[in-house]
Design an enzyme around this catalytic site. Structure first.
Site, PDB file in Angstrom:
ATOM      1  N   ASP A  13      -8.668  -8.686  -6.929  1.00  0.00           N
ATOM      2  CA  ASP A  13      -9.506  -8.746  -7.670  1.00  0.00           C
ATOM      3  C   ASP A  13      -8.572 -10.449  -8.171  1.00  0.00           C
ATOM      4  O   ASP A  13      -8.560 -11.334  -9.439  1.00  0.00           O
ATOM      5  CB  ASP A  13      -9.620  -8.394  -8.778  1.00  0.00           C
ATOM      6  CG  ASP A  13      -9.984  -6.759  -9.094  1.00  0.00           C
ATOM      7  OD1 ASP A  13     -10.411  -6.832  -7.911  1.00  0.00           O
ATOM      8  OD2 ASP A  13      -9.977  -6.609  -9.973  1.00  0.00           O
ATOM      9  N   ASP A  55     -13.350  -6.872  -8.867  1.00  0.00           N
ATOM     10  CA  ASP A  55     -14.283  -6.095 -10.280  1.00  0.00           C
ATOM     11  C   ASP A  55     -15.531  -6.450 -10.115  1.00  0.00           C
ATOM     12  O   ASP A  55     -16.175  -7.640 -10.077  1.00  0.00           O
ATOM     13  CB  ASP A  55     -13.004  -7.093 -10.829  1.00  0.00           C
ATOM     14  CG  ASP A  55     -13.456  -5.667 -12.435  1.00  0.00           C
ATOM     15  OD1 ASP A  55     -12.950  -5.115 -11.592  1.00  0.00           O
ATOM     16  OD2 ASP A  55     -13.328  -6.108 -13.519  1.00  0.00           O
ATOM     17  N   HIS A  57     -18.528  -5.627 -12.494  1.00  0.00           N
ATOM     18  CA  HIS A  57     -19.038  -4.539 -13.438  1.00  0.00           C
ATOM     19  C   HIS A  57     -20.596  -4.844 -13.679  1.00  0.00           C
ATOM     20  O   HIS A  57     -21.062  -5.946 -13.644  1.00  0.00           O
ATOM     21  CB  HIS A  57     -18.720  -4.679 -15.090  1.00  0.00           C
ATOM     22  CG  HIS A  57     -17.101  -4.098 -14.899  1.00  0.00           C
ATOM     23  ND1 HIS A  57     -16.883  -3.536 -14.020  1.00  0.00           N
ATOM     24  CD2 HIS A  57     -15.912  -5.405 -15.215  1.00  0.00           C
ATOM     25  CE1 HIS A  57     -15.073  -3.154 -14.186  1.00  0.00           C
ATOM     26  NE2 HIS A  57     -14.773  -4.149 -14.742  1.00  0.00           N
ATOM     27  N   HIS A  74     -16.590  -8.870 -18.212  1.00  0.00           N
ATOM     28  CA  HIS A  74     -15.861  -9.794 -17.480  1.00  0.00           C
ATOM     29  C   HIS A  74     -16.073  -9.526 -16.111  1.00  0.00           C
ATOM     30  O   HIS A  74     -16.767  -8.416 -15.973  1.00  0.00           O
ATOM     31  CB  HIS A  74     -14.152  -9.841 -17.312  1.00  0.00           C
ATOM     32  CG  HIS A  74     -13.932  -7.820 -17.036  1.00  0.00           C
ATOM     33  ND1 HIS A  74     -13.269  -7.234 -18.435  1.00  0.00           N
ATOM     34  CD2 HIS A  74     -13.435  -7.144 -16.194  1.00  0.00           C
ATOM     35  CE1 HIS A  74     -13.374  -6.413 -17.759  1.00  0.00           C
ATOM     36  NE2 HIS A  74     -13.416  -6.294 -16.176  1.00  0.00           N
ATOM     37  N   LYS A  99     -15.599  -3.150  -6.710  1.00  0.00           N
ATOM     38  CA  LYS A  99     -15.789  -1.804  -7.959  1.00  0.00           C
ATOM     39  C   LYS A  99     -16.440  -1.480  -8.898  1.00  0.00           C
ATOM     40  O   LYS A  99     -16.217  -2.605  -9.296  1.00  0.00           O
ATOM     41  CB  LYS A  99     -13.944  -1.190  -7.613  1.00  0.00           C
ATOM     42  CG  LYS A  99     -13.224  -2.488  -7.839  1.00  0.00           C
ATOM     43  CD  LYS A  99     -11.726  -2.027  -7.959  1.00  0.00           C
ATOM     44  CE  LYS A  99     -11.026  -3.092  -8.785  1.00  0.00           C
ATOM     45  NZ  LYS A  99     -10.939  -3.644  -9.731  1.00  0.00           N
ATOM     46  N   CYS A 138      -5.179  -3.459 -12.183  1.00  0.00           N
ATOM     47  CA  CYS A 138      -5.840  -2.884 -10.756  1.00  0.00           C
ATOM     48  C   CYS A 138      -4.722  -3.606 -10.048  1.00  0.00           C
ATOM     49  O   CYS A 138      -4.914  -2.571  -8.627  1.00  0.00           O
ATOM     50  CB  CYS A 138      -7.238  -4.182 -10.189  1.00  0.00           C
ATOM     51  SG  CYS A 138      -8.867  -3.621 -11.695  1.00  0.00           S
TER      52      CYS A 138
HETATM   53  C1  VGL Z   1      -8.611  -5.644 -14.290  1.00  0.00           C
HETATM   54  C2  VGL Z   1      -8.753  -5.305 -16.998  1.00  0.00           C
HETATM   55  C3  VGL Z   1     -10.103  -4.531 -16.980  1.00  0.00           C
HETATM   56  C4  VGL Z   1      -7.816  -6.138 -13.173  1.00  0.00           C
HETATM   57  C5  VGL Z   1      -9.789  -5.134 -14.558  1.00  0.00           C
HETATM   58  O1  VGL Z   1      -8.141  -6.114 -12.479  1.00  0.00           O
HETATM   59  O2  VGL Z   1      -6.956  -5.863 -13.326  1.00  0.00           O
HETATM   60  N1  VGL Z   1      -8.251  -5.613 -15.502  1.00  0.00           N
HETATM   61  N2  VGL Z   1     -10.497  -4.892 -15.473  1.00  0.00           N
HETATM   62 ZN    ZN Z   2     -12.845  -4.645 -15.386  1.00  0.00          ZN
END
Ligand code: VGL
Ligand code: ZN
Length: 194
Positions: A13, A55, A57, A74, A99, A138
């Protein structure tokens, strides 16, 4: 340590929203992006598998505050914030693992709802080296899953940074990873051979 083709890099990420200026910015995110850029180049030079999780979403994801979740919106699919950090260049042949696309599930682990395990297995990978964002979410969950799946796991402590919702979350996450059998390494020490 000798990095070879049986090793893989998992870059977790490294996206704009987790870096300064992003909606869920992690202190030190820019430095992690720059460090991981160097690490990815070194792994590519050794013809290792490189897997970059992203990430990803939908706009009304259940982990967002508007939907009752813990996070500001985010890494919304197709947004600038979801793009990889501009200083993190994916080497040719790197695989992107998305993901978090299921609106109902917060997939912190790169192994959840992805073919990451199958790709690692078919490439004959035994050791994975993990860095990226964020240590306490993550990175933590990707490392724990990799250990459950019996990979040898190395966490690069100079190539991760934590959200730290509560102070100390990052350190606690590292302890959980090492208790699960992950080994901590400093990325700069990996490439001393050449
Ligand atoms: C993550 C919070 C929400 C991460 C992803 O990549 O660690 N943290 N979504
Ligand atoms: Zn996230």
């Amino acid at each position: 340590m000798n990095i070879s083709g049986r090793d893989a890099l998992i870059a977790v990420d490294i996206q704009n929203d987790f870096c300064p200026g992003g909606s869920l910015a992690v202190t030190g995110g820019d430095a992690v992006a720059a460090r991981m850029n160097h690490v990815a180049r070194e792994f590519a030079r050794r013809e290792c598998g490189i897997f970059a999780t992203q990430d990803w979403h939908p706009a009304a994801h259940s982990s967002f505050r508007g939907q009752g979740g813990p996070w500001p919106p985010h890494c919304v699919q197709g947004s600038k914030g979801a793009e990889f950090h501009p200083q993190f260049n994916l080497p040719a042949g790197a695989r992107v693992v998305r993901k978090g696309a299921d609106p109902k599930v917060d997939a912190y682990s790169g192994f959840l709802d992805s073919n990451l395990e199958a790709e690692l297995r078919s490439a004959g990978i035994e050791r994975v080296f993990v860095g990226g964002l964020a240590t306490d979410y993550c990175v933590l969950n990707t490392v724990l899953d990799a250990r459950k799946l019996k990979f040898e796991v190395y966490v690069m402590t100079d190539a991760i940074a934590a959200v730290n919702v509560r102070p100390g979350d990052g350190e606690a996450a590292l302890r959980r990873m090492t208790r699960a059998g992950a080994v901590t390494v400093v990325s700069t020490a990996l490439f001393s051979g050449r």
